[in-house]
Write an enzyme that holds these catalytic residues in place. Structure first.
Site, PDB file in Angstrom:
ATOM      1  N   CYS A  50       0.832  -1.200   0.000  1.00 33.05           N
ATOM      2  CA  CYS A  50       0.000   0.000   0.000  1.00 33.05           C
ATOM      3  C   CYS A  50       0.872   1.256   0.000  1.00 33.05           C
ATOM      4  O   CYS A  50       1.505   1.551  -1.007  1.00 33.05           O
ATOM      5  CB  CYS A  50      -0.991  -0.053   1.151  1.00 33.05           C
ATOM      6  SG  CYS A  50      -2.434   0.956   0.838  1.00 33.05           S
ATOM      7  N   HIS A  99      -3.167  -5.043   1.659  1.00 38.02           N
ATOM      8  CA  HIS A  99      -2.470  -5.377   2.902  1.00 38.02           C
ATOM      9  C   HIS A  99      -2.472  -6.886   3.069  1.00 38.02           C
ATOM     10  O   HIS A  99      -3.484  -7.459   3.477  1.00 38.02           O
ATOM     11  CB  HIS A  99      -3.194  -4.735   4.088  1.00 38.02           C
ATOM     12  CG  HIS A  99      -3.074  -3.248   4.103  1.00 38.02           C
ATOM     13  ND1 HIS A  99      -2.117  -2.582   4.828  1.00 38.02           N
ATOM     14  CD2 HIS A  99      -3.777  -2.300   3.460  1.00 38.02           C
ATOM     15  CE1 HIS A  99      -2.244  -1.279   4.636  1.00 38.02           C
ATOM     16  NE2 HIS A  99      -3.239  -1.086   3.809  1.00 38.02           N
ATOM     17  N   GLU A 132      -0.824  -8.502   5.237  1.00 41.29           N
ATOM     18  CA  GLU A 132      -0.345  -8.825   6.587  1.00 41.29           C
ATOM     19  C   GLU A 132      -1.493  -9.060   7.563  1.00 41.29           C
ATOM     20  O   GLU A 132      -1.270  -9.539   8.659  1.00 41.29           O
ATOM     21  CB  GLU A 132       0.564  -7.705   7.112  1.00 41.29           C
ATOM     22  CG  GLU A 132      -0.098  -6.376   7.411  1.00 41.29           C
ATOM     23  CD  GLU A 132      -0.327  -5.532   6.160  1.00 41.29           C
ATOM     24  OE1 GLU A 132      -0.173  -6.052   5.046  1.00 41.29           O
ATOM     25  OE2 GLU A 132      -0.679  -4.361   6.318  1.00 41.29           O
TER      26      GLU A 132
HETATM   27  N1  GLN Z   1      -3.398   6.369   0.804  1.00 43.06           N
HETATM   28  C1  GLN Z   1      -2.179   6.059   1.480  1.00 43.06           C
HETATM   29  C2  GLN Z   1      -1.001   6.814   0.866  1.00 43.06           C
HETATM   30  O1  GLN Z   1      -1.175   7.485  -0.102  1.00 43.06           O
HETATM   31  C3  GLN Z   1      -1.920   4.571   1.454  1.00 43.06           C
HETATM   32  C4  GLN Z   1      -2.986   3.862   2.250  1.00 43.06           C
HETATM   33  C5  GLN Z   1      -2.493   2.639   2.966  1.00 43.06           C
HETATM   34  O2  GLN Z   1      -1.309   2.372   3.083  1.00 43.06           O
HETATM   35  N2  GLN Z   1      -3.426   1.888   3.514  1.00 43.06           N
HETATM   36  O3  GLN Z   1       0.081   6.761   1.345  1.00 43.06           O
END
Ligand code: GLN
Length: 201
Positions: free
Chosen positions: A79, A177, A179
């Site tokens: 992410c 994610h 994890e």
């Molecule tokens: N929207 C977040 C970002 O731009 C990422 C979101 C997340 O890691 N769950 O960093």
């Protein structure tokens, strides 16, 4: 098992540490360059990519991280961590910095407002059974260079076809994610990237 660092400036550090410990890895929460130096592999967790980059700079970690990632340290970004591994970001914050490493363009907060967070099965190359993907204000990959292997795409809904997992050499990234929920198979793919030589050292 290798020693795996989790960048611990911000984000869901604990869940990654737990996923790695289930595999029997030794883990290090990385906040300083000397903590990074002992790692055989690294996880860049989810959270806020701009905050993480800003904190990395103020902790004197940004350049060491760039060097480690460029220098062959097996790294998994999830992410926000995916965004950090991207060479190019669309819809990023002004002046958003990344570590780079994967020849890809990611779109930050790509999944629309209605589906800003969703969960679903993701079929991923290298895994027999789908992963339960949890997407939270997740990026997707707009475009990849020729050296990048696409590991997963969204297979239904409005975002169908969008790339959500990639690998380029020793670097791997997922929009979702992996994890959460007790599944360590994506972390195992990272551990598999650690060469026996670096394990023995
Ligand atoms: N929207 C977040 C970002 O731009 C990422 C979101 C997340 O890691 N769950 O960093």
């Amino acid at each position: 098992q290798p020693t795996v660092g989790v960048l611990a400036l911000q984000g869901d550090v604990r869940e990654h540490v737990a996923a790695l410990e289930r595999l029997g890895c030794a883990t290090v929460r990385v906040r300083r360059p000397d903590e990074l130096a002992v790692c055989d592999a690294l996880v860049l967790p989810g959270g806020e990519s701009t905050t993480m980059a800003r904190l990395a700079r103020s902790f004197g970690l940004l350049e060491p991280l760039r060097e480690a990632v460029a220098g062959g340290l097996p790294t998994l970004g999830t992410c926000a961590g995916m965004i950090l591994l991207a060479e190019r970001v669309v819809d990023g914050a002004e002046g958003q910095e990344t570590l780079g490493g994967i020849d890809m363009t990611v779109r930050r907060n790509a999944f629309g407002r209605q589906v800003a967070s969703f969960e679903g099965a993701v079929t991923m190359a290298g895994l027999d059974e789908p992963v339960h993907g949890v997407f939270i204000r997740a990026p997707w990959v707009e475009e990849v260079g020729p050296g990048v292997e696409v590991l997963a795409r969204v297979d239904h809904g409005e975002a169908a076809g969008r790339i959500v997992a990639v690998r380029e050499g020793h670097l791997m990234a997922t929009s979702f994610h992996p994890e959460v929920g007790g599944d360590s198979r994506v972390h195992q793919l990272l551990v598999d990237l650690v060469r026996p030589r670096s394990r023995a050292e």
